[in-house]
Design an enzyme around this catalytic site. Structure first.
Site, PDB file in Angstrom:
ATOM      1  N   GLU A  26      -5.180  -8.561   0.880  1.00  0.00           N
ATOM      2  CA  GLU A  26      -5.831  -8.192   2.138  1.00  0.00           C
ATOM      3  C   GLU A  26      -7.314  -7.977   1.882  1.00  0.00           C
ATOM      4  O   GLU A  26      -7.696  -7.320   0.900  1.00  0.00           O
ATOM      5  CB  GLU A  26      -5.290  -6.868   2.722  1.00  0.00           C
ATOM      6  CG  GLU A  26      -3.989  -6.988   3.433  1.00  0.00           C
ATOM      7  CD  GLU A  26      -3.529  -5.665   4.041  1.00  0.00           C
ATOM      8  OE1 GLU A  26      -4.390  -4.832   4.418  1.00  0.00           O
ATOM      9  OE2 GLU A  26      -2.313  -5.468   4.108  1.00  0.00           O
ATOM     10  N   GLU A  68       0.813  -1.225   0.000  1.00  0.00           N
ATOM     11  CA  GLU A  68       0.000   0.000   0.000  1.00  0.00           C
ATOM     12  C   GLU A  68       0.846   1.274   0.000  1.00  0.00           C
ATOM     13  O   GLU A  68       0.760   2.084   0.949  1.00  0.00           O
ATOM     14  CB  GLU A  68      -0.957   0.005   1.197  1.00  0.00           C
ATOM     15  CG  GLU A  68      -1.912  -1.169   1.230  1.00  0.00           C
ATOM     16  CD  GLU A  68      -2.947  -1.077   2.345  1.00  0.00           C
ATOM     17  OE1 GLU A  68      -2.918  -0.107   3.122  1.00  0.00           O
ATOM     18  OE2 GLU A  68      -3.795  -1.981   2.430  1.00  0.00           O
TER      19      GLU A  68
END
Ligand code: IFM
Length: 492
Positions: free
Chosen positions: A398, A176
């Site tokens: 995720e 991320e």
């Protein structure tokens, strides 16, 4: 572990491919603790969490879920779940405390032991090199807005690749980078807590560069069959209304949230519209010749982290410039994904869009993070990538939800909302596969309740409950449900 879901066996319609990778995910700072052991030095998160008012309740990752000392117990939990894969991150300051120079063997040894334990349990280790814990010394030298950090990261990748590459086959460079760049350097709700929009744009570019340099460094030291990936938290952006203005708001957020990484990494270019949208902030001269070729070094798969969709509407620049309230404004307008829990008046994590775009709360039920539950957003993202990157296999690295779980008097943790969330999102993955998307695996976030960044320990994402006073682990109903799904190879 016994299954709570006693429904009939999986039908062909709900079965996942035989080789589908079923996993859970964690990150070093969120679970390890042992912050000052075996040579580890502070990361930006150690520093940030110690600064007053940055993290709810003054929580830090000093002890976290004490995974550093309870690793074997946690691997046994994974084995009980029946996962095929486990995604974890390596703490940079644990293996290379100053971000430069030789490795600390004691730090590396922890990950060697973890990998050995996973392999002995029949679980494939999936390593993420960077999940936000930059050595503080590198932040002191300029951090991610500083070009040299990208080179440091490639050196660190070499160290970890050499140490674990004989047994780890699946690698992720960064987790991320959007959050690390824009929450860390623009809105300041994540470490290192800076509020400089240009620094955030520079950081985003240096993440792309660091990724490409690390891919090259890893290819030099890893066996040929190793898979290298990158994990992005792509935004499923939708317009409030199907108007040209709202579609333009979508375009802006898509450029700054998604294409800022996808275009350099997969096409070796920066989005033209992003350069135009941010022209009043920067001329992008920090992008040097050859950087975008480096960023687009080929990779073997792309990881996607998804939690909820993003809805936007346009703000008229005239209204914004007048300082008058926008007559169309939604009084409950969402500040957009990102800003921390208790901060008020934080700068936007979306440089250059503040006067053009307003974030709107998406309808529907919400998790304890106040994030809307909407599995269609995951389907939209996956099928978009099927169309835009048809040759790139995908992994959902995720997905999961926080709820206010507690152990009842009998010691059980019932979390039906999480089960419903997971079921809906796995069904969306299944639909995407049926629609021709090459999704190779799903990693549930998270194995354990953990340190949820600026929210500290107030939010529980785990399928295993952690009592942070005693470190006692309790398997939640959702873990039993997930084990049953894995056992059946699909949803019932
Ligand atoms: O806990 C985080 C994780 O570290 C990165 N992705 C989102 C999760 C939930 O906020």
């Amino acid at each position: 572990m016994t299954a709570v879901d006693a429904r009939p066996r999986t039908t062909t319609e709900s079965r996942f491919p035989r080789a589908f990778r079923w996993g859970t995910a964690t990150a070093a700072y969120q679970i390890e603790g042992a912050a000052a052991e075996d040579g580890r030095t502070p990361s930006i998160w150690d520093t940030f969490s110690r600064a007053p008012g940055r993290v709810r309740n003054g929580d830090t990752g000093d002890i976290a879920a004490d995974h550093y000392h309870r690793m074997h117990e946690d691997v046994a939990l994974l084995k009980g779940l029946g996962v095929t894969d486990y995604r974890f991150s390596v703490s940079w300051p644990r293996v290379q405390p100053t971000g430069r120079g030789p490795a600390v063997q004691r730090g590396l040894d922890f990950y060697r032991r973890l990998v050995d334990a996973l392999l002995a349990a029949g679980i494939r280790p999936v390593v993420t090199l960077y999940h936000w814990d930059l050595p503080q010394e590198l932040e002191d030298a300029g951090g991610w807005p500083q070009r040299g950090t990208a080179g440091r990261f490639a050196e660190y990748a070499t160290i970890v690749g050499e140490a674990l590459g004989d047994r780890v086959t699946t690698w992720t460079t960064l987790n991320e980078p959007w959050c690390a760049a824009f929450l860390g350097y623009a809105s300041g709700v994540h470490a290192p807590g800076r509020t400089d929009p240009v620094a955030a744009l520079r950081a985003a570019h240096h993440f792309n560069l660091a990724h490409g340099l690390a891919v090259r460094a890893l290819r030099d030291v890893l066996p040929r069959k190793s898979e290298i990936s990158l994990t992005l938290n792509l935004h499923a952006v939708r317009p409030l209304r199907e108007t040209a203005a709202d579609l333009d708001a979508v375009r802006r957020i898509d450029a700054l949230g998604n294409r800022i990484f996808l275009d350099p990494v997969f096409h070796g270019r920066l989005p033209e519209d992003l350069i135009e949208d941010t022209a009043s902030l920067t001329d992008w001269s920090f992008v040097h010749d050859g950087d975008l070729a480096t960023a687009s070094e080929p990779i073997d798969s792309l990881g996607i982290n998804y939690y909820s969709p993003t809805v936007v509407t346009a703000v008229s620049p005239a209204t914004a410039a007048s300082g008058l309230p926008d007559p169309d404004a939604d009084p409950d307008a969402d500040p957009g994904p990102g800003p921390g829990p208790d901060a008020t008046d934080v700068p936007s994590p979306w440089p250059g869009t503040e006067e053009r775009v307003r974030f709107v709360p998406a309808p529907g039920p919400r998790t304890a993070m106040d994030w809307p539950v909407d599995a269609d957003g995951l389907y939209e993202l996956l099928t978009r990538l099927r169309d835009e990157l048809p040759r790139t296999p995908l992994m959902v690295t995720e997905n999961g939800a926080a709820y206010d779980d507690y152990a009842d008097p009998s010691g059980a943790v019932h979390d039906p909302e999480r089960v419903a969330y997971l079921r809906a999102h796995l069904a969306a993955v299944h639909r995407a596969i049926a629609a021709g998307t090459r999704v190779r695996g799903y990693f549930l976030w998270s194995l354990l309740d953990n340190f949820e960044w600026a929210y500290g320990y107030s939010k529980r994402f785990g399928i295993v409950h952690v009592d942070f006073a005693t470190q006692r682990r309790t398997v939640k109903d959702s873990a039993r449900w997930y084990a049953a799904v894995i056992g059946r190879g699909g949803l019932a």
